[in-house]
Design a protein around this motif. Structure first.
Motif, PDB file in Angstrom:
ATOM      1  N   GLY A  38       9.939  16.634 -83.838  1.00  0.00           N
ATOM      2  CA  GLY A  38       9.338  17.776 -84.515  1.00  0.00           C
ATOM      3  C   GLY A  38       7.890  17.983 -84.132  1.00  0.00           C
ATOM      4  O   GLY A  38       7.359  17.304 -83.246  1.00  0.00           O
ATOM      5  N   THR A  39       7.243  18.934 -84.789  1.00  0.00           N
ATOM      6  CA  THR A  39       5.851  19.266 -84.513  1.00  0.00           C
ATOM      7  C   THR A  39       5.041  19.222 -85.806  1.00  0.00           C
ATOM      8  O   THR A  39       5.564  19.493 -86.890  1.00  0.00           O
ATOM      9  N   SER A  42       2.987  23.213 -87.195  1.00  0.00           N
ATOM     10  CA  SER A  42       3.938  23.940 -86.351  1.00  0.00           C
ATOM     11  C   SER A  42       3.558  25.398 -86.127  1.00  0.00           C
ATOM     12  O   SER A  42       4.018  26.022 -85.171  1.00  0.00           O
ATOM     13  N   GLN A  76      10.266  26.905 -80.841  1.00  0.00           N
ATOM     14  CA  GLN A  76      10.263  25.459 -81.057  1.00  0.00           C
ATOM     15  C   GLN A  76      11.658  24.961 -81.438  1.00  0.00           C
ATOM     16  O   GLN A  76      12.132  23.944 -80.930  1.00  0.00           O
ATOM     17  N   ALA A  81      13.242  21.196 -81.464  1.00  0.00           N
ATOM     18  CA  ALA A  81      12.511  20.678 -82.627  1.00  0.00           C
ATOM     19  C   ALA A  81      13.380  20.814 -83.871  1.00  0.00           C
ATOM     20  O   ALA A  81      13.972  21.870 -84.106  1.00  0.00           O
ATOM     21  N   ARG A  82      13.450  19.751 -84.654  1.00  0.00           N
ATOM     22  CA  ARG A  82      14.221  19.792 -85.894  1.00  0.00           C
ATOM     23  C   ARG A  82      13.366  19.387 -87.090  1.00  0.00           C
ATOM     24  O   ARG A  82      13.879  19.176 -88.188  1.00  0.00           O
ATOM     25  N   SER A  83      12.070  19.290 -86.881  1.00  0.00           N
ATOM     26  CA  SER A  83      11.136  18.964 -87.961  1.00  0.00           C
ATOM     27  C   SER A  83       9.901  19.830 -87.784  1.00  0.00           C
ATOM     28  O   SER A  83       9.314  19.874 -86.701  1.00  0.00           O
ATOM     29  N   LEU A  84       9.524  20.547 -88.839  1.00  0.00           N
ATOM     30  CA  LEU A  84       8.367  21.438 -88.823  1.00  0.00           C
ATOM     31  C   LEU A  84       7.447  21.096 -89.990  1.00  0.00           C
ATOM     32  O   LEU A  84       7.876  20.506 -90.978  1.00  0.00           O
ATOM     33  N   LEU A 160      17.359  20.696 -90.572  1.00  0.00           N
ATOM     34  CA  LEU A 160      15.956  20.970 -90.280  1.00  0.00           C
ATOM     35  C   LEU A 160      15.108  20.398 -91.409  1.00  0.00           C
ATOM     36  O   LEU A 160      15.383  20.636 -92.587  1.00  0.00           O
TER      37      LEU A 160
END
Length: 305
Positions: A38-39, A42, A76, A81-84, A160
């Motif tokens: 993730g980011t 984000s 993203q 990406a699966r984490s924000l 997510l």
């Protein structure tokens, strides 16, 4: 439905059969047995040249630390990406953050669409008030809408994880905005914005994990996490904040409200948020890696931001 010819009861995904990896994962892996890339921040966009010059006047290190940005939210997610994570500032009347003090000091012309978006009531997504304020989704509703649109278009995605953190600290500078302090009512409003963006069946909530257990803690200790197949296409919200803020969010709520507190140990059962720090510890404590080889690495993206 089980994939034809797949042994979903196999002890290892490699024994489930050719082309059976996804079906085996869905039937056997639980939510606490996957990890996500993730980011952080984000939503963040790079500060303007004028703002970067102002920041450098105070500290080269600060300027370097803030000299980055991220693609739009949908990009993203499309990239894996699966984490924000979103930092949110409350603006119940609208307009509180539309003229950043740093922009005036730096001689930066604030865009008209930014001012218009900031003029509307609701939660705003800002990294550092008055200084690092450029965002790909200025309003939290816009950020959540981007996630919801992508999620509904990709209903088989891994869960997510969206971490939210309150941003109500005044930046120490002349003319700085005095932010609206978070209280229990503010968290109620935040909960309402989440519920307006996602349907109940689109979210992973504490009561899904708690089930029939007296408390959420007991359910987690018993490994009562839902199976991966039951949480695909869903979103999990985490409150990544100070203990004082978490206490405000939990509150002492009566039954029937969105924020029910159930069980003698005051575990949150009805809220949309899980407490981030506790959840991360529980995930680590109860993580039981499965052997999946390349298929597991592709599906689970076995790294953590």
């Amino acid at each position: 439905m089980p994939a034809q010819g797949c042994d979903l009861a196999a002890k290892d995904v490699r024994l489930a059969g050719a082309g059976c990896a996804v079906a085996w994962f869905d039937a056997n892996l639980r939510l606490n047995e996957i990890q996500a890339v993730g980011t952080a921040e984000s939503y963040k966009l790079q500060p303007s040249k004028e703002m970067m010059s102002l920041i450098r006047m105070g500290s080269d290190a600060d300027a370097q630390a803030l000299d980055y940005d991220h693609p739009p939210i949908a990009a993203q997610l499309a990239a894996g990406a699966r984490s924000l994570a979103f930092d949110v500032a409350y603006d119940p009347k609208g307009g509180l953050y539309k003229y950043p003090a740093g922009a005036s000091m730096a001689g930066e012309l604030v865009a008209a669409d930014y001012i218009a978006a900031m003029a509307t009531p609701g939660f705003k997504v800002i990294h550092i008030l008055d200084i690092d304020f450029n965002s790909s989704c200025v309003r939290l509703t816009d950020c959540l809408k981007a996630v919801a649109i992508w999620s509904r278009a990709n209903p088989r995605h891994l869960p997510l994880v969206i971490a939210l953190r309150s941003n109500d600290e005044r930046t120490p500078m002349p003319g700085a905005t005095r932010p609206y302090k978070f209280d229990a009512a503010t968290f109620d409003a935040l909960d309402a914005e989440i519920r307006a963006a996602f349907k109940p069946e689109e979210m992973i909530t504490p009561q899904m994990v708690q089930g029939s257990y007296l408390t959420l803690k007991e359910a987690v200790a018993a490994g009562n996490w839902p199976k991966l197949g039951a949480v695909r296409g869903k979103v999990l919200f985490l409150l990544d904040d100070k203990k004082e803020k978490v206490a405000l969010y939990r509150g002492a709520r009566v039954a029937g409200r969105a924020g029910d507190v159930r069980g003698h140990r005051r575990q949150v059962a009805g809220r949309r948020f899980h407490h981030h720090r506790q959840s991360r510890q529980e995930l680590q404590r109860h993580h039981r890696p499965r052997q999946g080889g390349a298929d597991c690495a592709h599906l689970c993206r076995c790294r953590h931001p």
